[in-house]
Design a protein around this motif. Structure first.
Motif, PDB file in Angstrom:
ATOM      1  N   ALA A 123       0.755  -1.180   0.107  1.00  0.00           N
ATOM      2  CA  ALA A 123      -0.022   0.087   0.051  1.00  0.00           C
ATOM      3  C   ALA A 123       0.892   1.101  -0.018  1.00  0.00           C
ATOM      4  O   ALA A 123       0.726   2.163  -0.585  1.00  0.00           O
ATOM      5  CB  ALA A 123      -1.189  -0.023   1.183  1.00  0.00           C
ATOM      6  N   VAL A 124       1.827   1.427   0.816  1.00  0.00           N
ATOM      7  CA  VAL A 124       2.727   2.674   0.861  1.00  0.00           C
ATOM      8  C   VAL A 124       3.551   2.892  -0.283  1.00  0.00           C
ATOM      9  O   VAL A 124       3.637   3.795  -0.871  1.00  0.00           O
ATOM     10  CB  VAL A 124       3.531   2.511   2.214  1.00  0.00           C
ATOM     11  CG1 VAL A 124       4.595   3.653   2.134  1.00  0.00           C
ATOM     12  CG2 VAL A 124       2.859   2.460   3.481  1.00  0.00           C
ATOM     13  N   SER A 126       2.925   1.518  -3.466  1.00  0.00           N
ATOM     14  CA  SER A 126       1.969   2.110  -4.282  1.00  0.00           C
ATOM     15  C   SER A 126       1.567   3.405  -4.253  1.00  0.00           C
ATOM     16  O   SER A 126       1.401   4.118  -5.456  1.00  0.00           O
ATOM     17  CB  SER A 126       0.814   1.040  -4.427  1.00  0.00           C
ATOM     18  OG  SER A 126       1.175  -0.122  -4.793  1.00  0.00           O
ATOM     19  N   SER A 127       1.273   3.920  -3.084  1.00  0.00           N
ATOM     20  CA  SER A 127       0.943   5.060  -2.716  1.00  0.00           C
ATOM     21  C   SER A 127       2.046   6.100  -3.150  1.00  0.00           C
ATOM     22  O   SER A 127       2.014   7.370  -3.786  1.00  0.00           O
ATOM     23  CB  SER A 127       0.481   5.343  -1.481  1.00  0.00           C
ATOM     24  OG  SER A 127      -0.722   4.514  -1.032  1.00  0.00           O
ATOM     25  N   ALA A 187      -4.751  -3.927   0.046  1.00  0.00           N
ATOM     26  CA  ALA A 187      -3.535  -2.884  -0.366  1.00  0.00           C
ATOM     27  C   ALA A 187      -3.886  -1.772  -1.324  1.00  0.00           C
ATOM     28  O   ALA A 187      -3.663  -0.714  -0.757  1.00  0.00           O
ATOM     29  CB  ALA A 187      -2.029  -3.526  -0.597  1.00  0.00           C
ATOM     30  N   LEU A 188      -4.407  -2.103  -2.156  1.00  0.00           N
ATOM     31  CA  LEU A 188      -5.034  -1.309  -3.397  1.00  0.00           C
ATOM     32  C   LEU A 188      -5.790  -0.296  -2.799  1.00  0.00           C
ATOM     33  O   LEU A 188      -6.106   0.642  -3.250  1.00  0.00           O
ATOM     34  CB  LEU A 188      -5.325  -2.236  -4.686  1.00  0.00           C
ATOM     35  CG  LEU A 188      -4.117  -2.714  -5.401  1.00  0.00           C
ATOM     36  CD1 LEU A 188      -4.625  -3.396  -6.600  1.00  0.00           C
ATOM     37  CD2 LEU A 188      -2.983  -1.623  -5.874  1.00  0.00           C
ATOM     38  N   THR A 191      -4.317   2.083  -0.807  1.00  0.00           N
ATOM     39  CA  THR A 191      -3.726   3.069  -1.793  1.00  0.00           C
ATOM     40  C   THR A 191      -4.338   4.186  -2.200  1.00  0.00           C
ATOM     41  O   THR A 191      -3.749   5.143  -1.981  1.00  0.00           O
ATOM     42  CB  THR A 191      -3.116   1.966  -2.811  1.00  0.00           C
ATOM     43  OG1 THR A 191      -2.115   1.157  -2.536  1.00  0.00           O
ATOM     44  CG2 THR A 191      -2.231   3.098  -4.047  1.00  0.00           C
ATOM     45  N   VAL A 195      -2.966   8.411  -1.711  1.00  0.00           N
ATOM     46  CA  VAL A 195      -2.440   8.751  -2.751  1.00  0.00           C
ATOM     47  C   VAL A 195      -2.551  10.297  -2.697  1.00  0.00           C
ATOM     48  O   VAL A 195      -1.645  11.032  -2.676  1.00  0.00           O
ATOM     49  CB  VAL A 195      -3.093   8.556  -4.306  1.00  0.00           C
ATOM     50  CG1 VAL A 195      -2.789   9.262  -5.110  1.00  0.00           C
ATOM     51  CG2 VAL A 195      -2.403   6.932  -4.634  1.00  0.00           C
ATOM     52  N   TYR A 198       0.206  11.999  -0.384  1.00  0.00           N
ATOM     53  CA  TYR A 198       1.606  12.129  -1.112  1.00  0.00           C
ATOM     54  C   TYR A 198       1.331  13.318  -2.246  1.00  0.00           C
ATOM     55  O   TYR A 198       2.312  14.219  -2.484  1.00  0.00           O
ATOM     56  CB  TYR A 198       1.961  10.906  -1.559  1.00  0.00           C
ATOM     57  CG  TYR A 198       2.377   9.756  -0.606  1.00  0.00           C
ATOM     58  CD1 TYR A 198       3.623   9.822   0.036  1.00  0.00           C
ATOM     59  CD2 TYR A 198       1.480   8.826  -0.192  1.00  0.00           C
ATOM     60  CE1 TYR A 198       4.012   9.109   1.120  1.00  0.00           C
ATOM     61  CE2 TYR A 198       1.693   8.083   0.798  1.00  0.00           C
ATOM     62  CZ  TYR A 198       2.988   8.096   1.345  1.00  0.00           C
ATOM     63  OH  TYR A 198       3.253   7.276   2.189  1.00  0.00           O
ATOM     64  N   ASN A 248       1.486   6.843   7.658  1.00  0.00           N
ATOM     65  CA  ASN A 248       0.367   6.225   6.864  1.00  0.00           C
ATOM     66  C   ASN A 248       0.609   4.807   7.082  1.00  0.00           C
ATOM     67  O   ASN A 248      -0.262   4.001   7.026  1.00  0.00           O
ATOM     68  CB  ASN A 248       0.941   6.257   5.400  1.00  0.00           C
ATOM     69  CG  ASN A 248       0.241   7.909   5.111  1.00  0.00           C
ATOM     70  OD1 ASN A 248      -0.433   8.316   5.615  1.00  0.00           O
ATOM     71  ND2 ASN A 248       0.898   8.129   3.687  1.00  0.00           N
ATOM     72  N   ALA A 252      -2.497   2.280   7.950  1.00  0.00           N
ATOM     73  CA  ALA A 252      -2.655   1.019   7.021  1.00  0.00           C
ATOM     74  C   ALA A 252      -3.112  -0.153   7.775  1.00  0.00           C
ATOM     75  O   ALA A 252      -3.955  -0.844   7.387  1.00  0.00           O
ATOM     76  CB  ALA A 252      -1.381   0.645   5.946  1.00  0.00           C
TER      77      ALA A 252
END
Length: 361
Positions: A123-124, A126-127, A187-188, A191, A195, A198, A248, A252
């Protein structure tokens, strides 16, 4: 100079050069991100940072070594002696007891650390990739693309994060219950929630950095946009990302636990997940069966607390005002401890001016 004197001079010179040599070899270690902040911290900040590092390191070690530490598999119901039995209290065979489904609680907690770590990493990562790329492009070029991305990010950021994660988990999973399918779905879904954070941070830094003189100089020299964005702008726009990553990561873990508690997480036969185990243990608490809920809940609290303490400490150390204030108190205390009180036993010296002859008259 005699031979003994020469040997003594060489020994003293080697002793004097040894600390400098060792200091030079350890200089790279002192400049590491977490080590540098740890050496800067004092008082409560240092205690919080050390506690966060210890809890986070323990969580990571348990997750990495879960195949070695776990006595049984996450979905194992029996061994050579027979079935484990449902809701068995803690004993020598099962240190944390068993669940209502007959699973070993200790094994579920240990394997759940691996599931949580995999979800956090995916997750992190991808973000960061999506959020940093969009923030870099939006802040550098501006225009209609920037306005559109800002509106979309604000809309996502204003939406309840847990509800958005639930909706995306339902859409992404598609009814699959495999281990990696559930991990990537959770996870997605997390994400998409991370997003915008960030994106907003990187965009604000890019808007500030692109107005600096060195960026204008690179444009005058004919440097391309991609090179300016990656070599000059991006390097100076990611200073606060480590702080956001730690915060984050704890969020998560809590989001994953919330998804599992509400029944939208990973199936128990696919992988161990703390939120699901906690949800199954709610009915046990009213019956006096405490061990099925205590240990998964304690694992969630300790993992999230460790990352939160580390992130808050790094956030405080990144503020020069808080760092200088803490250091000034430390220096003031050191100076006060070494101060010398005035000696009042000495007779005072008469500093009055002598009277003139005319004054006596």
């Amino acid at each position: 100079m005699t031979a003994p004197e020469i040997a003594g001079a060489e020994a003293s010179g080697a002793a004097a050069a040894a600390p400098e040599h060792l200091e030079g070899r350890g200089a790279w270690f002192k400049k590491l991100p977490v080590v540098h902040q740890l050496r800067q911290s004092v008082g409560l900040q240092r205690g919080m940072l050390i506690a966060g590092l210890v809890l986070t390191a323990g969580f990571v070690l348990v997750a990495v070594l879960s195949p070695v530490l776990a006595p049984f598999g996450w979905s194992q119901l029996r061994d050579l002696d027979g079935a484990f039995g449902a809701q068995q209290p803690p004993s020598a065979e099962h240190w944390f007891g068993t669940t209502v489904g007959g699973y070993d609680v200790l094994s579920r907690v240990v394997w759940g650390a691996r599931t949580a770590l995999l979800v956090v990493v995916v997750a992190v990562a991808s973000s960061i990739v999506v959020g940093v790329l969009l923030g870099l492009v939006s802040g550098y070029f501006g225009g209609w693309l920037d306005r559109m991305l800002v509106v979309v990010a604000d809309a996502i950021y204003a939406f309840p994060s847990l509800l958005l994660a639930i909706l995306l988990a339902i859409v992404i999973s598609g009814g699959q219950s495999s281990m990696w399918g559930g991990i990537f779905a959770a996870a997605l879904s997390i994400t998409v929630v991370f997003v915008p954070q960030y994106f907003r941070v990187v965009r604000a830094e890019v808007v500030r950095v692109k107005q600096e003189a060195f960026v204008d100089s690179a444009r005058v020299l004919g440097t391309g946009h991609w090179r300016i964005m990656t070599r000059h702008v991006l390097r100076n726009s990611t200073r606060t990302l480590p702080l956001i990553i730690t915060l984050n990561a704890s969020e998560a873990i809590l989001t994953l636990a919330g998804l599992g508690f509400l029944g939208f997480g990973i199936e128990p036969t696919a992988a161990a997940e703390w939120g699901y185990d906690l949800q199954r243990a709610v009915a046990d608490v009213t019956s006096g069966i405490w061990w099925t809920a205590l240990f998964p809940g304690l694992a969630i609290v300790m993992a999230a607390m460790g990352m939160t303490l580390m992130g808050e400490s790094l956030n405080d150390l990144s503020d020069p005002r808080l760092r200088s204030r803490a250091r000034s108190r430390k220096v003031a205390g050191a100076v006060a401890a070494t101060s010398v009180e005035a000696d009042t036993s000495v007779a005072p010296v008469d500093t009055a001016e002598p009277k003139q002859k005319g004054d006596d008259a």
